[in-house]
Design a protein around this motif. Structure first.
Motif, PDB file in Angstrom:
ATOM      1  N   LEU A  22      41.680  -3.289  48.157  1.00  0.00           N
ATOM      2  CA  LEU A  22      41.197  -2.121  47.766  1.00  0.00           C
ATOM      3  C   LEU A  22      40.344  -1.453  49.073  1.00  0.00           C
ATOM      4  CD1 LEU A  22      40.015  -0.124  45.519  1.00  0.00           C
ATOM      5  CD2 LEU A  22      38.095  -1.786  44.925  1.00  0.00           C
ATOM      6  N   THR A  23      41.057  -0.312  49.461  1.00  0.00           N
ATOM      7  CA  THR A  23      40.581   0.116  50.491  1.00  0.00           C
ATOM      8  C   THR A  23      40.651   1.657  50.327  1.00  0.00           C
ATOM      9  OG1 THR A  23      40.596   0.016  53.013  1.00  0.00           O
ATOM     10  CG2 THR A  23      42.810  -0.289  51.866  1.00  0.00           C
ATOM     11  N   ASP A  24      40.425   2.241  51.542  1.00  0.00           N
ATOM     12  CA  ASP A  24      40.241   3.939  51.732  1.00  0.00           C
ATOM     13  C   ASP A  24      41.377   4.567  51.856  1.00  0.00           C
ATOM     14  OD1 ASP A  24      39.938   2.814  54.255  1.00  0.00           O
ATOM     15  OD2 ASP A  24      39.336   5.024  54.764  1.00  0.00           O
ATOM     16  N   SER A  25      42.565   3.901  52.701  1.00  0.00           N
ATOM     17  CA  SER A  25      43.560   4.912  53.035  1.00  0.00           C
ATOM     18  C   SER A  25      44.872   3.837  53.328  1.00  0.00           C
ATOM     19  CB  SER A  25      43.203   5.317  54.657  1.00  0.00           C
ATOM     20  OG  SER A  25      44.310   5.815  55.087  1.00  0.00           O
ATOM     21  N   VAL A  26      45.981   4.480  53.361  1.00  0.00           N
ATOM     22  CA  VAL A  26      47.312   3.854  53.543  1.00  0.00           C
ATOM     23  C   VAL A  26      47.243   3.404  54.914  1.00  0.00           C
ATOM     24  CG1 VAL A  26      48.562   5.041  52.013  1.00  0.00           C
ATOM     25  CG2 VAL A  26      48.399   6.026  54.000  1.00  0.00           C
ATOM     26  N   HIS A  27      46.335   3.890  55.878  1.00  0.00           N
ATOM     27  CA  HIS A  27      46.425   3.590  57.210  1.00  0.00           C
ATOM     28  C   HIS A  27      45.310   2.563  57.440  1.00  0.00           C
ATOM     29  CE1 HIS A  27      48.784   7.179  58.111  1.00  0.00           C
ATOM     30  NE2 HIS A  27      47.773   7.859  57.504  1.00  0.00           N
ATOM     31  N   SER A  28      44.708   2.219  56.565  1.00  0.00           N
ATOM     32  CA  SER A  28      43.649   1.157  56.687  1.00  0.00           C
ATOM     33  C   SER A  28      44.269  -0.209  57.355  1.00  0.00           C
ATOM     34  CB  SER A  28      43.053   0.815  55.305  1.00  0.00           C
ATOM     35  OG  SER A  28      42.252  -0.491  55.173  1.00  0.00           O
ATOM     36  N   PRO A  29      43.912  -1.102  58.083  1.00  0.00           N
ATOM     37  CA  PRO A  29      44.319  -2.199  58.655  1.00  0.00           C
ATOM     38  C   PRO A  29      44.304  -3.445  57.474  1.00  0.00           C
ATOM     39  CG  PRO A  29      42.144  -2.023  59.459  1.00  0.00           C
ATOM     40  CD  PRO A  29      42.565  -0.713  58.977  1.00  0.00           C
ATOM     41  N   MET A  30      43.612  -3.196  56.299  1.00  0.00           N
ATOM     42  CA  MET A  30      43.591  -4.205  55.237  1.00  0.00           C
ATOM     43  C   MET A  30      44.959  -4.171  54.472  1.00  0.00           C
ATOM     44  SD  MET A  30      40.518  -5.362  55.276  1.00  0.00           S
ATOM     45  CE  MET A  30      40.070  -5.140  56.756  1.00  0.00           C
ATOM     46  N   ASN A  31      45.800  -3.188  54.580  1.00  0.00           N
ATOM     47  CA  ASN A  31      47.058  -3.170  54.175  1.00  0.00           C
ATOM     48  C   ASN A  31      48.359  -3.964  54.960  1.00  0.00           C
ATOM     49  OD1 ASN A  31      46.117  -1.233  52.167  1.00  0.00           O
ATOM     50  ND2 ASN A  31      46.569   0.585  53.351  1.00  0.00           N
ATOM     51  N   LEU A  32      47.804  -4.441  56.049  1.00  0.00           N
ATOM     52  CA  LEU A  32      48.777  -5.272  56.760  1.00  0.00           C
ATOM     53  C   LEU A  32      49.264  -6.390  56.105  1.00  0.00           C
ATOM     54  CD1 LEU A  32      47.121  -4.670  60.363  1.00  0.00           C
ATOM     55  CD2 LEU A  32      49.281  -3.716  59.485  1.00  0.00           C
ATOM     56  N   TYR A  33      48.340  -7.034  55.373  1.00  0.00           N
ATOM     57  CA  TYR A  33      49.054  -8.226  54.848  1.00  0.00           C
ATOM     58  C   TYR A  33      48.723  -8.351  53.306  1.00  0.00           C
ATOM     59  CZ  TYR A  33      47.225  -9.894  59.487  1.00  0.00           C
ATOM     60  OH  TYR A  33      47.069 -10.000  60.654  1.00  0.00           O
ATOM     61  N   SER A  34      48.647  -7.013  52.648  1.00  0.00           N
ATOM     62  CA  SER A  34      48.611  -6.910  51.148  1.00  0.00           C
ATOM     63  C   SER A  34      50.114  -6.596  50.753  1.00  0.00           C
ATOM     64  CB  SER A  34      47.780  -6.097  50.683  1.00  0.00           C
ATOM     65  OG  SER A  34      48.147  -4.640  51.200  1.00  0.00           O
ATOM     66  N   SER A  35      50.292  -7.169  49.498  1.00  0.00           N
ATOM     67  CA  SER A  35      51.453  -6.778  48.486  1.00  0.00           C
ATOM     68  C   SER A  35      51.199  -5.740  47.687  1.00  0.00           C
ATOM     69  CB  SER A  35      51.966  -8.089  47.827  1.00  0.00           C
ATOM     70  OG  SER A  35      51.052  -8.545  47.489  1.00  0.00           O
ATOM     71  N   CYS A  36      50.062  -5.319  47.512  1.00  0.00           N
ATOM     72  CA  CYS A  36      49.596  -4.367  46.653  1.00  0.00           C
ATOM     73  C   CYS A  36      48.485  -3.606  47.044  1.00  0.00           C
ATOM     74  CB  CYS A  36      49.401  -4.866  45.005  1.00  0.00           C
ATOM     75  SG  CYS A  36      48.853  -3.851  43.666  1.00  0.00           S
TER      76      CYS A  36
ATOM     77  N   LYS B 167      38.780   6.777  47.460  1.00  0.00           N
ATOM     78  CA  LYS B 167      38.338   7.489  48.441  1.00  0.00           C
ATOM     79  C   LYS B 167      36.766   7.200  48.837  1.00  0.00           C
ATOM     80  CE  LYS B 167      41.767  10.075  49.718  1.00  0.00           C
ATOM     81  NZ  LYS B 167      42.557   9.940  50.797  1.00  0.00           N
ATOM     82  N   SER B 168      36.588   7.127  50.059  1.00  0.00           N
ATOM     83  CA  SER B 168      34.962   6.565  50.315  1.00  0.00           C
ATOM     84  C   SER B 168      34.525   7.671  51.211  1.00  0.00           C
ATOM     85  CB  SER B 168      34.914   5.225  51.052  1.00  0.00           C
ATOM     86  OG  SER B 168      35.431   5.215  52.240  1.00  0.00           O
ATOM     87  N   ASP B 169      33.174   7.802  51.486  1.00  0.00           N
ATOM     88  CA  ASP B 169      32.487   8.858  52.444  1.00  0.00           C
ATOM     89  C   ASP B 169      32.606   7.942  53.785  1.00  0.00           C
ATOM     90  OD1 ASP B 169      31.293  10.590  53.912  1.00  0.00           O
ATOM     91  OD2 ASP B 169      29.626  10.864  52.409  1.00  0.00           O
ATOM     92  N   MET B 170      33.200   8.445  54.761  1.00  0.00           N
ATOM     93  CA  MET B 170      33.321   7.728  56.258  1.00  0.00           C
ATOM     94  C   MET B 170      32.201   8.267  57.128  1.00  0.00           C
ATOM     95  SD  MET B 170      34.984  10.148  57.901  1.00  0.00           S
ATOM     96  CE  MET B 170      35.841  11.574  57.716  1.00  0.00           C
ATOM     97  N   ALA B 171      31.626   9.236  56.807  1.00  0.00           N
ATOM     98  CA  ALA B 171      30.643   9.899  57.690  1.00  0.00           C
ATOM     99  C   ALA B 171      29.314  10.104  56.980  1.00  0.00           C
ATOM    100  CB  ALA B 171      31.133  11.139  58.344  1.00  0.00           C
ATOM    101  N   SER B 172      28.562   9.183  56.644  1.00  0.00           N
ATOM    102  CA  SER B 172      27.350   9.305  55.793  1.00  0.00           C
ATOM    103  C   SER B 172      26.382   8.253  56.069  1.00  0.00           C
ATOM    104  CB  SER B 172      27.833   9.144  54.366  1.00  0.00           C
ATOM    105  OG  SER B 172      26.326   9.217  53.477  1.00  0.00           O
TER     106      SER B 172
END
Length: 328
Positions: free
Chosen positions: A229-243, A248-253
């Motif tokens: 569960l992350t904020d973008s398809v470009h997130s490094p968290m997606n590297l190891y995930s199958s789903c 969306k989150s606020d990246m500048a607050s």
């Protein structure tokens, strides 16, 4: 299952956030004077430029709006909106806490804080609803329902999300493990028995947690299912995930806005409850009996008696005990 990738590949993926700077450097020599002014300003003030429209950016730099648009296309983007998305990716992993505070104070007047923050949160939920992958959501449900053990990890500001998910998952499953950690080694110790029959749900938003990423890598190496569960398809968290579940989150607050991720978690909980209605009903009935038997809520909740509210605490509670003959 996504194949394991090396740390080198992960670093290369993270460097994609510098793509905009690389394009500026490559094209700089062929830019007009106005475009070079834009390049300098963006390179030095990307944390502020990301919030500007083409018109406002032009005014700040001292060039026309059309020059700003031509600048974006000169860099290879289809227009200013696509250029701004690239700028967001650059900012996403580079803003520190102090910069985020400065940016936020510069955007919001004191009298508009409530309206601005609530409206921003509402927009993030709407954007998440429009973009989330329904197939990925359904796949996550199937994976969770079929898992022998469910591991949940969320570090720092994502820890409350992980805790919330774990609380309700425990009402539905007897195999939930909320990973508590202050170091990577502790994570691995709690996950040492994870296997291909299990699933790990990793929650992380900018700035991304390396410990969460390592936990997902470890699970992937053990052939466990990995949901992120992350904020973008470009997130490094997606590297190891199958789903991948994207919210969306606020990246500048000043603080991380995690209302959209929480809504996605709520949706997961409700959907799982619908799939396991009988089991959940039995659990809740058992809990109601336990709460009543042990008076779990009697002394710290509001009781409704004859349409009047009675607060049971402090002196009132002591008087009741004395009148009833109950020893304190």
């Amino acid at each position: 299952m996504m194949l394991c990738v090396t740390d080198k590949k992960w670093r290369r993926n993270m460097n994609n956030s510098n793509e905009l700077i690389n394009r500026i450097n490559e094209k700089y020599s062929s830019m007009s004077k106005g475009q070079k002014l834009l390049s300098t300003y963006i390179t030095d003030n990307y944390d502020k430029a990301v919030f500007l429209t083409a018109e406002k950016l032009g005014k700040v730099v001292g060039v026309s709006e059309s020059t700003v648009v031509r600048f974006a296309t000169h860099l290879g983007y289809r227009g200013y909106p696509e250029f701004q998305k690239a700028l967001e990716e650059l900012v996403r992993n580079k803003l520190n806490s102090i910069q985020r505070m400065e940016v936020t104070y510069g955007r919001i007047s004191q009298s508009k804080i409530l309206d601005t923050v609530l409206q921003s949160d509402a927009e993030k939920i709407k954007s998440t609803l429009e973009q989330i992958d329904q197939n990925a959501f359904e796949s996550a449900l199937d994976i969770i329902l079929n898992a022998k053990h469910i591991y949940i990890v969320g570090i720092r500001s994502c820890a409350p999300l992980a805790s919330f998910m774990s609380f309700y998952f425990n009402l539905m499953f007897d195999n939930v493990h909320l990973l508590h950690t202050s170091s990577s080694s502790e994570l691995f110790e709690q996950m040492v028995r994870i296997s291909e029959e299990d699933v790990i749900i990793g929650i992380s938003f900018p700035r991304y947690s390396m410990r969460t990423l390592k936990a997902m890598e470890f699970a992937n190496n053990r052939n466990a299912k990995v949901i992120t569960l992350t904020d973008s398809v470009h997130s490094p968290m997606n590297l190891y995930s199958s789903c991948n579940l994207i919210a969306k989150s606020d990246m500048a607050s000043i603080v991380d806005s995690l209302v959209a991720p929480l809504s996605v978690i709520n949706a997961l909980i409700v959907a799982l409850c619908m799939r396991k209605q009988s089991e959940v009903a039995e659990t809740l009935e058992a809990l109601e009996d336990i709460w009543n038997e042990y008076q779990v809520y009697e002394s710290d909740e509001i009781n409704y008696i004859d349409d009047h509210m009675k607060m049971r605490y402090g002196k009132v509670d002591n008087v009741d005990r004395e009148d009833s003959g109950i020893e304190k």
